[in-house]
Design an enzyme around this catalytic site. Sequence first.
Site, PDB file in Angstrom:
ATOM      1  N   CYS A   2       6.322  10.945  -2.664  1.00 20.17           N
ATOM      2  CA  CYS A   2       6.958  12.279  -2.081  1.00 20.17           C
ATOM      3  C   CYS A   2       5.570  13.099  -1.673  1.00 20.17           C
ATOM      4  CB  CYS A   2       7.617  13.158  -2.979  1.00 20.17           C
ATOM      5  SG  CYS A   2       8.742  12.438  -3.881  1.00 20.17           S
ATOM      6  N   ARG A  27       2.160   7.871   2.805  1.00 17.36           N
ATOM      7  CA  ARG A  27       2.202   8.004   1.215  1.00 17.36           C
ATOM      8  C   ARG A  27       3.461   6.911   0.683  1.00 17.36           C
ATOM      9  NH1 ARG A  27      -0.140  12.707  -1.576  1.00 17.36           N
ATOM     10  NH2 ARG A  27       1.634  12.557  -3.097  1.00 17.36           N
ATOM     11  N   TRP A  74      10.305   9.931  -1.922  1.00 16.51           N
ATOM     12  CA  TRP A  74      10.502   8.516  -2.438  1.00 16.51           C
ATOM     13  C   TRP A  74      11.295   8.517  -3.691  1.00 16.51           C
ATOM     14  CZ3 TRP A  74       8.905   5.623  -6.710  1.00 16.51           C
ATOM     15  CH2 TRP A  74       8.540   4.304  -6.379  1.00 16.51           C
ATOM     16  N   ASN A 100       7.754  17.903  -5.791  1.00 16.76           N
ATOM     17  CA  ASN A 100       7.244  16.585  -6.182  1.00 16.76           C
ATOM     18  C   ASN A 100       7.032  16.392  -7.595  1.00 16.76           C
ATOM     19  OD1 ASN A 100       6.568  15.933  -3.345  1.00 16.76           O
ATOM     20  ND2 ASN A 100       4.386  16.055  -3.449  1.00 16.76           N
ATOM     21  N   GLY A 101       7.183  15.305  -8.286  1.00 16.81           N
ATOM     22  CA  GLY A 101       7.056  14.926  -9.607  1.00 16.81           C
ATOM     23  C   GLY A 101       8.401  14.800 -10.254  1.00 16.81           C
ATOM     24  N   GLU A 474      -8.267  -9.054  -6.431  1.00 20.69           N
ATOM     25  CA  GLU A 474      -8.242  -8.023  -5.194  1.00 20.69           C
ATOM     26  C   GLU A 474      -7.826  -8.642  -3.851  1.00 20.69           C
ATOM     27  OE1 GLU A 474      -8.010  -5.088  -4.806  1.00 20.69           O
ATOM     28  OE2 GLU A 474      -8.328  -4.629  -2.847  1.00 20.69           O
ATOM     29  N   LYS A 478      -4.435  -7.738  -1.920  1.00 21.28           N
ATOM     30  CA  LYS A 478      -4.265  -7.370  -0.504  1.00 21.28           C
ATOM     31  C   LYS A 478      -3.212  -8.093   0.190  1.00 21.28           C
ATOM     32  CE  LYS A 478      -5.842  -4.316  -0.231  1.00 21.28           C
ATOM     33  NZ  LYS A 478      -6.283  -3.905  -1.669  1.00 21.28           N
ATOM     34  N   GLU A 481       0.373  -7.483  -0.876  1.00 18.96           N
ATOM     35  CA  GLU A 481       0.874  -5.937  -0.458  1.00 18.96           C
ATOM     36  C   GLU A 481       1.095  -6.030   1.131  1.00 18.96           C
ATOM     37  OE1 GLU A 481      -1.843  -2.549  -2.712  1.00 18.96           O
ATOM     38  OE2 GLU A 481      -3.031  -4.055  -1.452  1.00 18.96           O
ATOM     39  N   HIS A 497      -4.659 -25.581 -16.568  1.00 23.13           N
ATOM     40  CA  HIS A 497      -4.188 -25.297 -17.680  1.00 23.13           C
ATOM     41  C   HIS A 497      -2.689 -24.612 -17.284  1.00 23.13           C
ATOM     42  CE1 HIS A 497      -7.278 -25.972 -20.165  1.00 23.13           C
ATOM     43  NE2 HIS A 497      -8.089 -25.193 -19.570  1.00 23.13           N
ATOM     44  N   LYS A 594       1.236   5.217  -1.443  1.00 20.55           N
ATOM     45  CA  LYS A 594      -0.347   5.149  -1.513  1.00 20.55           C
ATOM     46  C   LYS A 594      -0.587   5.699  -2.638  1.00 20.55           C
ATOM     47  CE  LYS A 594      -4.459   5.182  -0.039  1.00 20.55           C
ATOM     48  NZ  LYS A 594      -5.090   3.975   0.032  1.00 20.55           N
TER      49      LYS A 594
HETATM   50  C1  G6P Z   1      -1.142   2.361  -5.529  1.00 24.30           C
HETATM   51  C2  G6P Z   1      -1.824   2.272  -4.109  1.00 24.30           C
HETATM   52  C3  G6P Z   1      -2.921   1.003  -4.205  1.00 24.30           C
HETATM   53  C4  G6P Z   1      -3.880   1.855  -5.363  1.00 24.30           C
HETATM   54  C5  G6P Z   1      -3.184   2.071  -6.742  1.00 24.30           C
HETATM   55  C6  G6P Z   1      -4.311   3.134  -7.333  1.00 24.30           C
HETATM   56  O1  G6P Z   1      -0.596   1.504  -5.994  1.00 24.30           O
HETATM   57  O2  G6P Z   1      -0.775   1.321  -3.177  1.00 24.30           O
HETATM   58  O3  G6P Z   1      -3.514   0.966  -3.073  1.00 24.30           O
HETATM   59  O4  G6P Z   1      -4.865   0.965  -5.635  1.00 24.30           O
HETATM   60  O5  G6P Z   1      -2.098   3.011  -6.247  1.00 24.30           O
HETATM   61  O6  G6P Z   1      -4.178   4.157  -6.848  1.00 24.30           O
HETATM   62  P1  G6P Z   1      -5.658   5.227  -7.088  1.00 24.30           P
HETATM   63  O7  G6P Z   1      -5.350   6.405  -6.081  1.00 24.30           O
HETATM   64  O8  G6P Z   1      -5.332   5.825  -8.582  1.00 24.30           O
HETATM   65  O9  G6P Z   1      -6.837   4.587  -7.080  1.00 24.30           O
END
Ligand code: G6P
Length: 599
Positions: A2, A27, A74, A100-101, A474, A478, A481, A497, A594
């Site tokens: 949100c 976001r 959201w 928000n929250g 990582e 990516k 995602e 394994h 985000k």
């Molecule tokens: C979400 C984002 C990721 C991020 C993670 C942690 O899942 O989509 O890209 O790595 O949160 O976010 P932060 O702001 O705590 O690094």
Amino acid sequence: MCGIIGYVGEKNCTPILLNGLKNLEYRGYDSAGIAVLEGNSINIKKSKGRVKNLEDLIEKDLCGGNIGIAHTRWATHGKPSKENAHPHEDNSHTFALVHNGIIENYKELRHFLCEQGYSFFSETDTEVIPNLIHYYYEKQEKTKDGFLQAVALACKKLEGSFAILVLCKYFPQTIILARRNSPLVVGKGKNEYYIASDIPAILEYTRDFYFLDDNEISFLESDIIHFFDFDLLEHEKELIHSSLSRNSSNKNGYEDFMLKEIEEQPQAIFDTLNQDIDLHLSSSFSQIYIVACGTAMHAGLVGKTCIETLCKIPTFVEVASEFRYRNPIIDSHTLCIFISQSGETADTIAALKLAKQKKAKTIAISNVMGSSISREADVCFYTYAGPEIAVASTKAYTSQVCLLCMLAILFAKQLKTASDKDLEVLKEDLLQLPKQIENILEHKDKIQILAKQLAFERDMFFLGRGIDYTTCLEASLKLKEISYIHSEAYPAGELKHGPIALIEQNTPVVGILTEEALLEKTISNLQEVIARGAKTFIVTNQELPKNIFDFVFTIPKTSRFTSPALSIVPLQLFSYYIAKQKNLDVDKPRNLAKSVTVE
Ligand code: G6P
């Protein structure tokens, strides 16, 4: 997740609020709404889907007014729908509120309010708040003070997390805002204030900010601002000037934020390295925990290798959502490092609070000045990557890796656990990274061609050993995602394994080979998949035998610890170009947010 935006001043607030909502789109959200206060009436518009839908609605029936609040939602409690979108009102349409929250005791409050005769029209937890404010307001004098009292009393009854903005139709100059465990900033203009859940939403209007603290309430008119606690004891607050540039939160000619942010990595790393870090680490720490979520956790894995090797302190990395619920064995001899780009991830904040309860020493690493984790931890160090808007983290990750290496060097120096020469070499390698990344970016066309060939694959595997395995994690994240291709990251030696059963003719396997000491072993593992028909794509800084692999991308030589900041770059581009080839929204991938401000 949100997003909140608000305005009070002399301008027409509708375009400002809509623009703010667009700035917050990154976001992640599924509905949007706006409330504008004009005369003594609150005009509310809401719609499911994109901010564009809301904008179309407003064009048909334009809102005027110089004071308003807006929100992108959201969904958590209740499906994405117009009814569940914010702003929400009380039954008498006196108050409008965005939130928000999550209100954890909303069921009890709803029950209580129903007993008092209130009705509910949405499935949200939020709708209890304007009604609770109304309930208390009815017991106050009908003045601005009474309005403030009512909001403060309601806040005291709420459990969970909230950042709220409240309008009251009787006071057409006033916004009241409050927070607990969810961020809010107030930007100061000339005879005007901008309010937002995060700075990039209002960076184009001002760079002077007040950061609201937990359990703080603020009374706002175009030229008045007051801060109180929930008992309405007033206090002063410092106005903080941010050095972020206005360009940091727009695309600046790029098609997407993600590509812009990938290309900003040299600058982000340079700015992160170019800071003085002053911290004395006590030698009494027997263990270190690095706790984070998502990409930040992957940066933590690089940090672990670097800290354990240089500082000789056992270091454990955990995802925050596990750490917070498993009663970890930590005490005052434990150092806990919390990494969060946004500084607002709910699980990371909760894990940090738990570590403090257990008397551990806490360090935060954040990219957002004034963020919740930066204020909660004993000490905070910043990455200077600038606002990261694309959901998939890129420049924040490489900046976090560099900052962790810097901390490891500093700790090792103080603890005398590594030779000065080794530390100098690593420092020098860190300083070379910006140029080396520029060099990789110059060859991005090669990655683009490869991505076109692999864009429509169903599965991919990422294999590596040692620190390369952390980069595999990582890189695989990516790809998932933003391209929606199923992928797995495996330590190369673990493949046989189980997962090797999934390798078929032409299965794409990406190998990362920068660990010199493990080179032969990783090559052998890759040969095992080649023998089963896999196509192999390699990122390396080593000399490799010729004609084994289908594609080799060479990156500059660097130390073990800094290599993830280089080897991830072609793989960020790889995911990006695959997503582009598939015509996907790279900046706002489906289902993702985000900043994950709920657990
Ligand atoms: C979400 C984002 C990721 C991020 C993670 C942690 O899942 O989509 O890209 O790595 O949160 O976010 P932060 O702001 O705590 O690094």
